[in-house]
Structures are given as structure tokens and as C-alpha cells.
Design a protein around this motif. Structure first.
Motif, PDB file in Angstrom:
ATOM      1  N   ALA A  18       0.819  -1.215   0.000  1.00 57.40           N
ATOM      2  CA  ALA A  18       0.000   0.000   0.000  1.00 57.40           C
ATOM      3  C   ALA A  18       0.850   1.261   0.000  1.00 57.40           C
ATOM      4  O   ALA A  18       0.507   2.247  -0.646  1.00 57.40           O
ATOM      5  N   ALA A  19       1.961   1.240   0.723  1.00 57.64           N
ATOM      6  CA  ALA A  19       2.815   2.424   0.799  1.00 57.64           C
ATOM      7  C   ALA A  19       3.785   2.492  -0.371  1.00 57.64           C
ATOM      8  O   ALA A  19       4.526   3.466  -0.492  1.00 57.64           O
ATOM      9  N   ASP A  20       3.783   1.452  -1.202  1.00 56.34           N
ATOM     10  CA  ASP A  20       4.671   1.384  -2.360  1.00 56.34           C
ATOM     11  C   ASP A  20       6.126   1.571  -1.948  1.00 56.34           C
ATOM     12  O   ASP A  20       6.870   2.351  -2.538  1.00 56.34           O
ATOM     13  N   ILE A  21       6.490   0.857  -0.895  1.00 53.87           N
ATOM     14  CA  ILE A  21       7.853   0.904  -0.379  1.00 53.87           C
ATOM     15  C   ILE A  21       8.731   0.023  -1.254  1.00 53.87           C
ATOM     16  O   ILE A  21       8.391  -1.119  -1.542  1.00 53.87           O
ATOM     17  N   THR A  22       9.858   0.562  -1.663  1.00 51.81           N
ATOM     18  CA  THR A  22      10.783  -0.229  -2.468  1.00 51.81           C
ATOM     19  C   THR A  22      11.722  -0.968  -1.529  1.00 51.81           C
ATOM     20  O   THR A  22      12.425  -0.365  -0.720  1.00 51.81           O
ATOM     21  N   THR A  23      11.688  -2.277  -1.611  1.00 53.24           N
ATOM     22  CA  THR A  23      12.562  -3.113  -0.793  1.00 53.24           C
ATOM     23  C   THR A  23      13.377  -3.995  -1.728  1.00 53.24           C
ATOM     24  O   THR A  23      13.127  -4.049  -2.926  1.00 53.24           O
ATOM     25  N   ASN A  24      14.336  -4.705  -1.139  1.00 54.26           N
ATOM     26  CA  ASN A  24      15.096  -5.621  -1.978  1.00 54.26           C
ATOM     27  C   ASN A  24      14.233  -6.841  -2.293  1.00 54.26           C
ATOM     28  O   ASN A  24      13.115  -6.969  -1.837  1.00 54.26           O
ATOM     29  N   ASP A  25      14.761  -7.749  -3.071  1.00 53.45           N
ATOM     30  CA  ASP A  25      13.968  -8.882  -3.546  1.00 53.45           C
ATOM     31  C   ASP A  25      13.558  -9.837  -2.429  1.00 53.45           C
ATOM     32  O   ASP A  25      12.564 -10.541  -2.553  1.00 53.45           O
ATOM     33  N   VAL A  26      14.304  -9.868  -1.347  1.00 55.99           N
ATOM     34  CA  VAL A  26      13.995 -10.807  -0.264  1.00 55.99           C
ATOM     35  C   VAL A  26      12.759 -10.364   0.499  1.00 55.99           C
ATOM     36  O   VAL A  26      11.911 -11.182   0.865  1.00 55.99           O
ATOM     37  N   PHE A  27      12.596  -9.085   0.765  1.00 52.88           N
ATOM     38  CA  PHE A  27      11.490  -8.583   1.562  1.00 52.88           C
ATOM     39  C   PHE A  27      10.410  -7.912   0.725  1.00 52.88           C
ATOM     40  O   PHE A  27       9.781  -6.962   1.177  1.00 52.88           O
ATOM     41  N   SER A  28      10.177  -8.397  -0.464  1.00 56.54           N
ATOM     42  CA  SER A  28       9.101  -7.831  -1.272  1.00 56.54           C
ATOM     43  C   SER A  28       7.766  -8.268  -0.681  1.00 56.54           C
ATOM     44  O   SER A  28       7.690  -9.218   0.094  1.00 56.54           O
ATOM     45  N   SER A  29       6.707  -7.576  -1.037  1.00 57.73           N
ATOM     46  CA  SER A  29       5.403  -7.878  -0.452  1.00 57.73           C
ATOM     47  C   SER A  29       4.923  -9.274  -0.826  1.00 57.73           C
ATOM     48  O   SER A  29       4.254  -9.942  -0.035  1.00 57.73           O
ATOM     49  N   VAL A  30       5.283  -9.741  -2.002  1.00 61.54           N
ATOM     50  CA  VAL A  30       4.860 -11.082  -2.429  1.00 61.54           C
ATOM     51  C   VAL A  30       5.557 -12.154  -1.588  1.00 61.54           C
ATOM     52  O   VAL A  30       4.925 -13.118  -1.156  1.00 61.54           O
ATOM     53  N   ASN A  31       6.845 -11.975  -1.320  1.00 60.95           N
ATOM     54  CA  ASN A  31       7.564 -12.954  -0.510  1.00 60.95           C
ATOM     55  C   ASN A  31       7.057 -12.982   0.928  1.00 60.95           C
ATOM     56  O   ASN A  31       6.929 -14.044   1.530  1.00 60.95           O
ATOM     57  N   VAL A  32       6.756 -11.825   1.486  1.00 61.18           N
ATOM     58  CA  VAL A  32       6.207 -11.776   2.844  1.00 61.18           C
ATOM     59  C   VAL A  32       4.828 -12.418   2.867  1.00 61.18           C
ATOM     60  O   VAL A  32       4.484 -13.145   3.807  1.00 61.18           O
ATOM     61  N   MET A  33       4.023 -12.194   1.829  1.00 63.55           N
ATOM     62  CA  MET A  33       2.704 -12.809   1.748  1.00 63.55           C
ATOM     63  C   MET A  33       2.828 -14.330   1.644  1.00 63.55           C
ATOM     64  O   MET A  33       2.061 -15.065   2.270  1.00 63.55           O
ATOM     65  N   LEU A  34       3.790 -14.822   0.881  1.00 67.72           N
ATOM     66  CA  LEU A  34       3.984 -16.264   0.764  1.00 67.72           C
ATOM     67  C   LEU A  34       4.435 -16.882   2.085  1.00 67.72           C
ATOM     68  O   LEU A  34       4.031 -17.999   2.428  1.00 67.72           O
ATOM     69  N   LEU A  35       5.252 -16.176   2.846  1.00 67.42           N
ATOM     70  CA  LEU A  35       5.604 -16.653   4.178  1.00 67.42           C
ATOM     71  C   LEU A  35       4.372 -16.723   5.079  1.00 67.42           C
ATOM     72  O   LEU A  35       4.210 -17.662   5.853  1.00 67.42           O
ATOM     73  N   GLY A  36       3.505 -15.724   4.970  1.00 69.65           N
ATOM     74  CA  GLY A  36       2.267 -15.737   5.742  1.00 69.65           C
ATOM     75  C   GLY A  36       1.366 -16.891   5.344  1.00 69.65           C
ATOM     76  O   GLY A  36       0.750 -17.538   6.203  1.00 69.65           O
ATOM     77  N   LEU A  37       1.288 -17.176   4.058  1.00 71.76           N
ATOM     78  CA  LEU A  37       0.480 -18.307   3.605  1.00 71.76           C
ATOM     79  C   LEU A  37       1.058 -19.634   4.090  1.00 71.76           C
ATOM     80  O   LEU A  37       0.300 -20.554   4.440  1.00 71.76           O
ATOM     81  N   THR A  38       2.379 -19.733   4.141  1.00 69.34           N
ATOM     82  CA  THR A  38       3.002 -20.945   4.657  1.00 69.34           C
ATOM     83  C   THR A  38       2.672 -21.136   6.132  1.00 69.34           C
ATOM     84  O   THR A  38       2.313 -22.237   6.566  1.00 69.34           O
ATOM     85  N   LEU A  39       2.764 -20.066   6.913  1.00 68.26           N
ATOM     86  CA  LEU A  39       2.419 -20.164   8.330  1.00 68.26           C
ATOM     87  C   LEU A  39       0.945 -20.485   8.525  1.00 68.26           C
ATOM     88  O   LEU A  39       0.583 -21.256   9.423  1.00 68.26           O
TER      89      LEU A  39
END
Length: 56
Positions: A18-39
Motif C-alpha cells: 500500500a505504501a509502495d515501499i521499495t525493498t530488496n527482492d527478499v522482503f518484497s510484499s509477495v515474498n512476505v505474503m507467501l511466508l504468511g500463507l506458509t504459516l
């Protein structure tokens, strides 16, 4: 407990997206969402639910 951790990761992924924060590839919103789905999947499977109830 894993369900709460999944909710926190979903919220962090939402904030990154939502804030359109630019992060590196490890902490992108999709990767964090996939970690949440795994949990969440582990929580639904019954892993990390605490002590099992004793049967008598």
C-alpha cells in the motif's frame, strides 16, 4: 500461534504494497505474503497449536 504470525506477516505485506515501499527482492510484499500463507497452512494443519489434549 502460527495464525497470529501469519496475520502479522499479511499486515506487513499489505503495508509494503500500500505504501509502495521499495525493498530488496527478499522482503518484497509477495515474498512476505507467501511466508504468511506458509504459516497459515501450518496452522490449519495443526502444527504449532500448542500441547495436544490428553485423552483419558
Amino acid at each position: 500461534m502460527l495464525g497470529i504470525a501469519a496475520a502479522v506477516l499479511f499486515f506487513i505485506a499489505f503495508l509494503i504494497n500500500a505504501a509502495d515501499i521499495t525493498t530488496n527482492d527478499v522482503f518484497s510484499s509477495v515474498n512476505v505474503m507467501l511466508l504468511g500463507l506458509t504459516l497459515l497452512a501450518l496452522h490449519v494443519a495443526g502444527i504449532g497449536a500448542g500441547r495436544p489434549a490428553r485423552r483419558r
